[in-house]
Motif scaffolding. Structure first.
Motif, mmCIF file in Angstrom:
data_model
loop_
_atom_site.group_PDB
_atom_site.id
_atom_site.type_symbol
_atom_site.label_atom_id
_atom_site.label_comp_id
_atom_site.label_asym_id
_atom_site.label_seq_id
_atom_site.Cartn_x
_atom_site.Cartn_y
_atom_site.Cartn_z
ATOM 1 N N GLY A 151 0.816 -1.202 0.000
ATOM 2 C CA GLY A 151 0.000 0.000 0.000
ATOM 3 C C GLY A 151 0.855 1.259 0.000
ATOM 4 O O GLY A 151 1.935 1.295 0.596
ATOM 5 N N VAL A 152 0.363 2.295 -0.670
ATOM 6 C CA VAL A 152 1.080 3.571 -0.762
ATOM 7 C C VAL A 152 0.104 4.699 -0.424
ATOM 8 O O VAL A 152 -0.911 4.880 -1.109
ATOM 9 C CB VAL A 152 1.665 3.798 -2.166
ATOM 10 C CG1 VAL A 152 2.336 5.170 -2.251
ATOM 11 C CG2 VAL A 152 2.660 2.696 -2.518
ATOM 12 N N GLY A 153 0.394 5.440 0.620
ATOM 13 C CA GLY A 153 -0.463 6.542 1.014
ATOM 14 C C GLY A 153 -0.662 7.543 -0.116
ATOM 15 O O GLY A 153 0.287 7.892 -0.822
ATOM 16 N N GLY A 154 -1.893 7.996 -0.283
ATOM 17 C CA GLY A 154 -2.216 8.966 -1.323
ATOM 18 C C GLY A 154 -2.457 8.367 -2.686
ATOM 19 O O GLY A 154 -2.679 9.101 -3.658
ATOM 20 N N ASP A 155 -2.431 7.040 -2.790
ATOM 21 C CA ASP A 155 -2.522 6.410 -4.109
ATOM 22 C C ASP A 155 -3.914 6.495 -4.716
ATOM 23 O O ASP A 155 -4.925 6.555 -4.023
ATOM 24 C CB ASP A 155 -2.104 4.942 -4.033
ATOM 25 C CG ASP A 155 -0.916 4.634 -4.931
ATOM 26 O OD1 ASP A 155 -0.371 5.567 -5.554
ATOM 27 O OD2 ASP A 155 -0.526 3.465 -5.019
ATOM 28 N N PHE A 156 -3.903 6.501 -6.040
ATOM 29 C CA PHE A 156 -5.113 6.349 -6.834
ATOM 30 C C PHE A 156 -4.752 5.467 -8.015
ATOM 31 O O PHE A 156 -3.573 5.175 -8.254
ATOM 32 C CB PHE A 156 -5.704 7.697 -7.267
ATOM 33 C CG PHE A 156 -4.676 8.757 -7.575
ATOM 34 C CD1 PHE A 156 -4.072 8.840 -8.813
ATOM 35 C CD2 PHE A 156 -4.317 9.680 -6.601
ATOM 36 C CE1 PHE A 156 -3.130 9.807 -9.095
ATOM 37 C CE2 PHE A 156 -3.368 10.665 -6.869
ATOM 38 C CZ PHE A 156 -2.772 10.721 -8.125
ATOM 39 N N ILE A 157 -5.725 5.034 -8.764
ATOM 40 C CA ILE A 157 -5.512 3.962 -9.738
ATOM 41 C C ILE A 157 -4.517 4.341 -10.838
ATOM 42 O O ILE A 157 -3.712 3.499 -11.268
ATOM 43 C CB ILE A 157 -6.854 3.496 -10.353
ATOM 44 C CG1 ILE A 157 -6.676 2.181 -11.117
ATOM 45 C CG2 ILE A 157 -7.459 4.584 -11.223
ATOM 46 C CD1 ILE A 157 -6.285 0.997 -10.261
ATOM 47 N N THR A 158 -4.523 5.583 -11.299
ATOM 48 C CA THR A 158 -3.600 5.962 -12.369
ATOM 49 C C THR A 158 -2.153 5.981 -11.881
ATOM 50 O O THR A 158 -1.236 5.624 -12.620
ATOM 51 C CB THR A 158 -3.988 7.329 -12.961
ATOM 52 O OG1 THR A 158 -4.206 8.264 -11.894
ATOM 53 C CG2 THR A 158 -5.278 7.216 -13.767
ATOM 54 N N ARG A 159 -1.941 6.394 -10.644
ATOM 55 C CA ARG A 159 -0.586 6.358 -10.090
ATOM 56 C C ARG A 159 -0.132 4.913 -9.871
ATOM 57 O O ARG A 159 1.033 4.582 -10.093
ATOM 58 C CB ARG A 159 -0.520 7.139 -8.775
ATOM 59 C CG ARG A 159 0.883 7.178 -8.176
ATOM 60 C CD ARG A 159 0.887 7.874 -6.840
ATOM 61 N NE ARG A 159 0.788 9.313 -6.990
ATOM 62 C CZ ARG A 159 0.564 10.151 -5.973
ATOM 63 N NH1 ARG A 159 0.378 9.669 -4.756
ATOM 64 N NH2 ARG A 159 0.509 11.442 -6.174
ATOM 65 N N MET A 160 -1.052 4.052 -9.425
ATOM 66 C CA MET A 160 -0.724 2.639 -9.269
ATOM 67 C C MET A 160 -0.278 2.039 -10.608
ATOM 68 O O MET A 160 0.696 1.288 -10.666
ATOM 69 C CB MET A 160 -1.941 1.873 -8.732
ATOM 70 C CG MET A 160 -1.710 0.390 -8.528
ATOM 71 S SD MET A 160 -3.179 -0.466 -7.900
ATOM 72 C CE MET A 160 -3.189 0.121 -6.208
ATOM 73 N N TRP A 161 -0.969 2.403 -11.675
ATOM 74 C CA TRP A 161 -0.626 1.897 -12.990
ATOM 75 C C TRP A 161 0.750 2.397 -13.414
ATOM 76 O O TRP A 161 1.557 1.649 -13.981
ATOM 77 C CB TRP A 161 -1.696 2.295 -14.003
ATOM 78 C CG TRP A 161 -1.416 1.946 -15.425
ATOM 79 C CD1 TRP A 161 -1.555 2.755 -16.511
ATOM 80 C CD2 TRP A 161 -0.963 0.679 -15.950
ATOM 81 N NE1 TRP A 161 -1.220 2.099 -17.667
ATOM 82 C CE2 TRP A 161 -0.841 0.809 -17.352
ATOM 83 C CE3 TRP A 161 -0.637 -0.540 -15.370
ATOM 84 C CZ2 TRP A 161 -0.414 -0.224 -18.174
ATOM 85 C CZ3 TRP A 161 -0.206 -1.580 -16.192
ATOM 86 C CH2 TRP A 161 -0.106 -1.414 -17.574
ATOM 87 N N GLN A 162 1.057 3.650 -13.148
ATOM 88 C CA GLN A 162 2.387 4.184 -13.454
ATOM 89 C C GLN A 162 3.469 3.395 -12.728
ATOM 90 O O GLN A 162 4.498 3.035 -13.301
ATOM 91 C CB GLN A 162 2.470 5.658 -13.066
ATOM 92 C CG GLN A 162 1.634 6.588 -13.921
ATOM 93 C CD GLN A 162 1.630 8.007 -13.390
ATOM 94 O OE1 GLN A 162 2.040 8.261 -12.249
ATOM 95 N NE2 GLN A 162 1.148 8.940 -14.191
#
Length: 243
Positions: free
Chosen positions: A57-68
């Motif tokens: 898990g990464v604080g502040g994450d959203f799906i587009t950042r996860m994909w990056q």
């Protein structure tokens, strides 16, 4: 509490050896050592044996950042995904939606009611990218079971009051978290993603929204879950694994 967790874990249907991969935002990243990922994994290993896990898990994450980050493009905290598929996960849990759904601020929004439906990640982009993320992970873990967790409810009285206070103090309400109708739209979209991607969907929104002591599940910001919130989410996951 101990006996309840043990019973839920014993009833869970899980083949071992198992390796659980948890992906998510700050609700997964915070309270490491004491959050829902630790609870679920501890109890499954205690009752079934040979269960390991990785909390990515990464604080502040959203799906587009996860994909990056999955593409290795140097996204924020890229190091959190190093060796992500070693060992290959047998179960992948993805818990997002809290940051994706927050409404973006503008100086002219002088009341929470002035915020339009303008989330950080547009709904169509959210769906398309989410499916792409699952397909990408499935290529590396073809036998893994995928579970999408809905966004949890927030204490809207608190998140709305936070926006009001920011407007009064600095003229800008900042990001607007946890608006119920917005969260519900994102949860509906995650249900569609689960169907499209052949994933399970676990509803944590309703259990947190309707909990009789709802504020007791959250920290002072009304968004992040505390110890009681983590206990609830862990119980929901263990119960789901027993269905």
């Amino acid at each position: 509490t101990y006996a309840r967790f043990e019973a839920l874990a014993e009833a869970a249907k899980i083949e071992t050896p198992a390796h659980l991969l948890f992906l998510g935002d700050s609700l997964t990243d915070q309270r490491r050592g004491h959050n829902y990922t630790d609870m679920v994994s501890f109890w499954l290993d205690k009752t079934h044996g040979d269960v390991t896990y990785r909390n990515a898990g990464v604080g502040g994450d959203f799906i587009t950042r996860m994909w990056q980050r999955l593409q290795g493009t140097g996204a924020y905290r890229q190091e959190m995904y190093e060796g992500l598929f070693e060992p290959t996960p047998t179960h992948v849990f993805i818990w997002l939606g809290h940051n994706d759904s927050k409404l973006k601020p503008k100086p002219e929004y002088q009341t929470p009611d002035a915020y339009p439906f303008d989330p950080v990640v547009p709904l169509d982009t959210f769906e398309e990218t989410f499916v792409t993320v699952i397909e990408h992970i499935r290529e590396r873990a073809p036998e893994a079971k995928f579970t999408i967790l809905s966004a949890s409810s927030s204490v809207h009285e608190i998140t709305r009051a936070t926006v009001v206070k920011r407007i009064e103090e600095r003229g800008n309400g900042g990001s607007y978290f946890g608006k119920p109708d917005v969260l519900e739209k994102f949860n509906e979209k995650m249900q569609e993603v689960a169907t499209e991607a052949g994933s399970d969907y676990l509803d944590v929104y309703e259990p947190t929204r309707t909990h009789p002591g709802k504020p007791s599940l959250f920290t002072a910001d009304g968004v992040h879950i505390n110890q009681q919130g983590n206990l609830l989410v862990a119980r929901l996951i263990l119960g789901y694994l027993g269905e």
